[in-house]
Design an enzyme around this catalytic site. Structure first.
Site, PDB file in Angstrom:
ATOM      1  N   LYS A   1       0.982  -1.038   0.014  1.00 31.77           N
ATOM      2  CA  LYS A   1      -0.079  -0.108  -0.141  1.00 31.77           C
ATOM      3  C   LYS A   1       0.630   1.329  -0.107  1.00 31.77           C
ATOM      4  CE  LYS A   1      -3.702  -2.683   0.080  1.00 31.77           C
ATOM      5  NZ  LYS A   1      -4.280  -3.281   1.126  1.00 31.77           N
TER       6      LYS A   1
HETATM    7  C1  LIG Z   1      -5.118  -4.363   1.788  1.00 32.73           C
HETATM    8  C2  LIG Z   1      -6.720  -4.250   1.688  1.00 32.73           C
HETATM    9  C3  LIG Z   1      -7.369  -4.621   2.840  1.00 32.73           C
HETATM   10  C4  LIG Z   1      -6.639  -5.478   4.062  1.00 32.73           C
HETATM   11  O1  LIG Z   1      -5.639  -4.722   4.535  1.00 32.73           O
HETATM   12  P1  LIG Z   1      -4.651  -5.686   5.629  1.00 32.73           P
HETATM   13  O2  LIG Z   1      -4.020  -4.217   6.209  1.00 32.73           O
HETATM   14  O3  LIG Z   1      -3.895  -6.231   4.914  1.00 32.73           O
HETATM   15  O4  LIG Z   1      -5.611  -6.149   6.581  1.00 32.73           O
HETATM   16  C5  LIG Z   1      -8.799  -4.364   2.961  1.00 32.73           C
HETATM   17  N1  LIG Z   1      -9.483  -3.844   2.084  1.00 32.73           N
HETATM   18  C6  LIG Z   1      -8.765  -3.396   0.632  1.00 32.73           C
HETATM   19  C7  LIG Z   1      -9.387  -2.764  -0.211  1.00 32.73           C
HETATM   20  C8  LIG Z   1      -7.293  -3.557   0.622  1.00 32.73           C
HETATM   21  O5  LIG Z   1      -7.039  -3.544  -0.421  1.00 32.73           O
END
Ligand SMILES: *Cc1c(COP(=O)(O)O)cnc(C)c1O
Length: 385
Positions: A188
């Protein structure tokens, strides 16, 4: 292999974690508070609650608004499974709203129609969880206006959207939502390894999420059922979890946030470059009308076999063989075996299903060099020939 996304850790990030290792706090401590304050400032919002993942943040957000058995929560199929699972974990039912064919975000006309039908059937949603797909905000103003008309809560899944804006407001300001959730997974925008955070304007929701993060335990005098017996005394007043972020992770997050603008700038530069380099290729490029508003977590092209002369599968396999870590975001959540077992079938969200057959994410992350990007483009050209 050039991956589709990855973190960028520098010496300052490493030093921040090492310094924390030598401090008095390893688990949730002062660095978590600092990360929350920094995020609240970034999002221009009064409250931020940091947790150990966005999945956890979505779960406590659903718990905090009171979603539970008998309720239904709506989200989109074009997302990671966590956007839907959070409601199931609270015992609520889930349903899916189709996506817009251009932005790949929730379709507001589809949402409005589904709300009319749900009202007639007496089964309006408790909450809607719109997703900021690829870092681009959904039509928040329209969604919020429907929320006021029909009386549902809005939890933004802004996992892709750290640093993005919508209508001049930072994403996470919650001007058009109850809660916004971010992810700090390494692919991210900024990372804490694992980690997430929820923002809100509502002090009661913030307090409840902070309590649910720590077992449902409170020391707040006003909330105690029994007499306070002394400094050690606490009460568990509801069922919570251990969803705390560590100070090691928060220190990494704080250090990463210092480079947020640089990260976003480079992502946008790479997107503009892809847009030029792919202009003549027989693929559909993502919308770049809001290039400076989006956080650009993903750069997704569509491969229509009739136009490209190749299937998405052929292009995926050829690019992987060439060392390019392309990926598919996302397999429609309602078609996962778990959700099919609950009765969802192909045809429930045709636009998201069509999109998912053609989508391919090209590598996009701030440390990607122009030379590496050129190699991605050359491999794509080759795979289409
Ligand atoms: C990455 C992601 C999540 C989950 O994130 P984590 O921090 O890995 O739990 C939830 N929703 C979306 C749209 C994502 O891309």
């Amino acid at each position: 292999m050039i991956p589709y996304g990855r973190q960028w850790i520098d010496d300052a990030d490493i030093q921040a974690v090492v310094d924390t290792l030598r401090s008095d706090w390893l688990t949730q401590g002062p660095a978590v508070g600092k990360l929350e304050a920094a995020f609240a400032e970034l999002c221009r919002v009064p409250h931020a609650v940091a947790v150990n993942s966005a999945t956890s943040a979505l779960h406590i957000a659903c718990l905090a608004i009171g979603a539970g058995p008998g309720d239904v929560v709506w989200t989109v199929p074009n997302t990671f499974v966590a956007s839907a699972n959070c409601a199931r974990l609270c015992g609520a039912d889930v349903d899916f709203v189709d996506i817009d064919p251009k932005t790949y975000n929730i379709s507001v006309p589809a949402l409005a129609q589904k709300l009319r039908d749900a009202k007639a059937a007496g089964r309006l949603p408790k909450a809607v969880i719109p997703v900021h797909f690829s870092g681009r905000a959904p039509d928040q103003e329209a969604i919020w206006s429907l929320a006021k008309d029909y009386g549902f809560r809005v939890i933004e899944d802004a996992s892709h959207s750290v640093g993005a804006t919508y209508d001049g407001e930072p994403v996470g300001s919650c001007r058009w939502s109850d809660i916004a959730v971010f992810s700090f997974h390494p692919v991210k925008i900024v990372t804490t390894a694992e980690g997430g955070l929820a923002t809100t304007r509502d002090p009661a929701l913030a307090e409840r999420m902070a309590r649910l993060r720590t077992h449902g335990i409170t020391k707040d005098e006003a909330l105690l059922t029994n007499k306070n017996e002394g400094g050690w005394y606490y009460e568990q007043i509801e069922l919570g979890l251990n969803y705390r972020l560590t100070d090691l992770q928060a220190a990494l997050g704080l250090s990463q946030l210092r480079r947020l603008e640089e990260f976003l700038h480079r992502r946008r530069e790479l997107v503009a470059r892809y847009d030029r380099l792919l202009a003549e290729m027989p693929v559909t490029r993502p919308l770049v009308d809001l290039i400076d508003e989006s956080a650009w977590h993903l750069y997704v092209i569509r491969i229509d076999p009739k136009r490209a002369g190749k299937t998405r599968r052929q292009v995926y396999d050829a690019m992987r063989a060439a060392g390019i870590g392309v990926q598919v975001h996302y397999i429609p959540v309602h078609l996962q075996p778990y959700y099919r077992a609950l009765g969802f079938k192909p045809g429930h969200c045709p636009e998201a299903e069509r999109y998912a057959e053609e989508a391919l994410s090209l590598p996009l992350y701030p440390a990607l060099t122009d030379g590496e990007q050129d190699a991605v483009v050359a491999a794509l050209k080759q795979s289409l020939s």
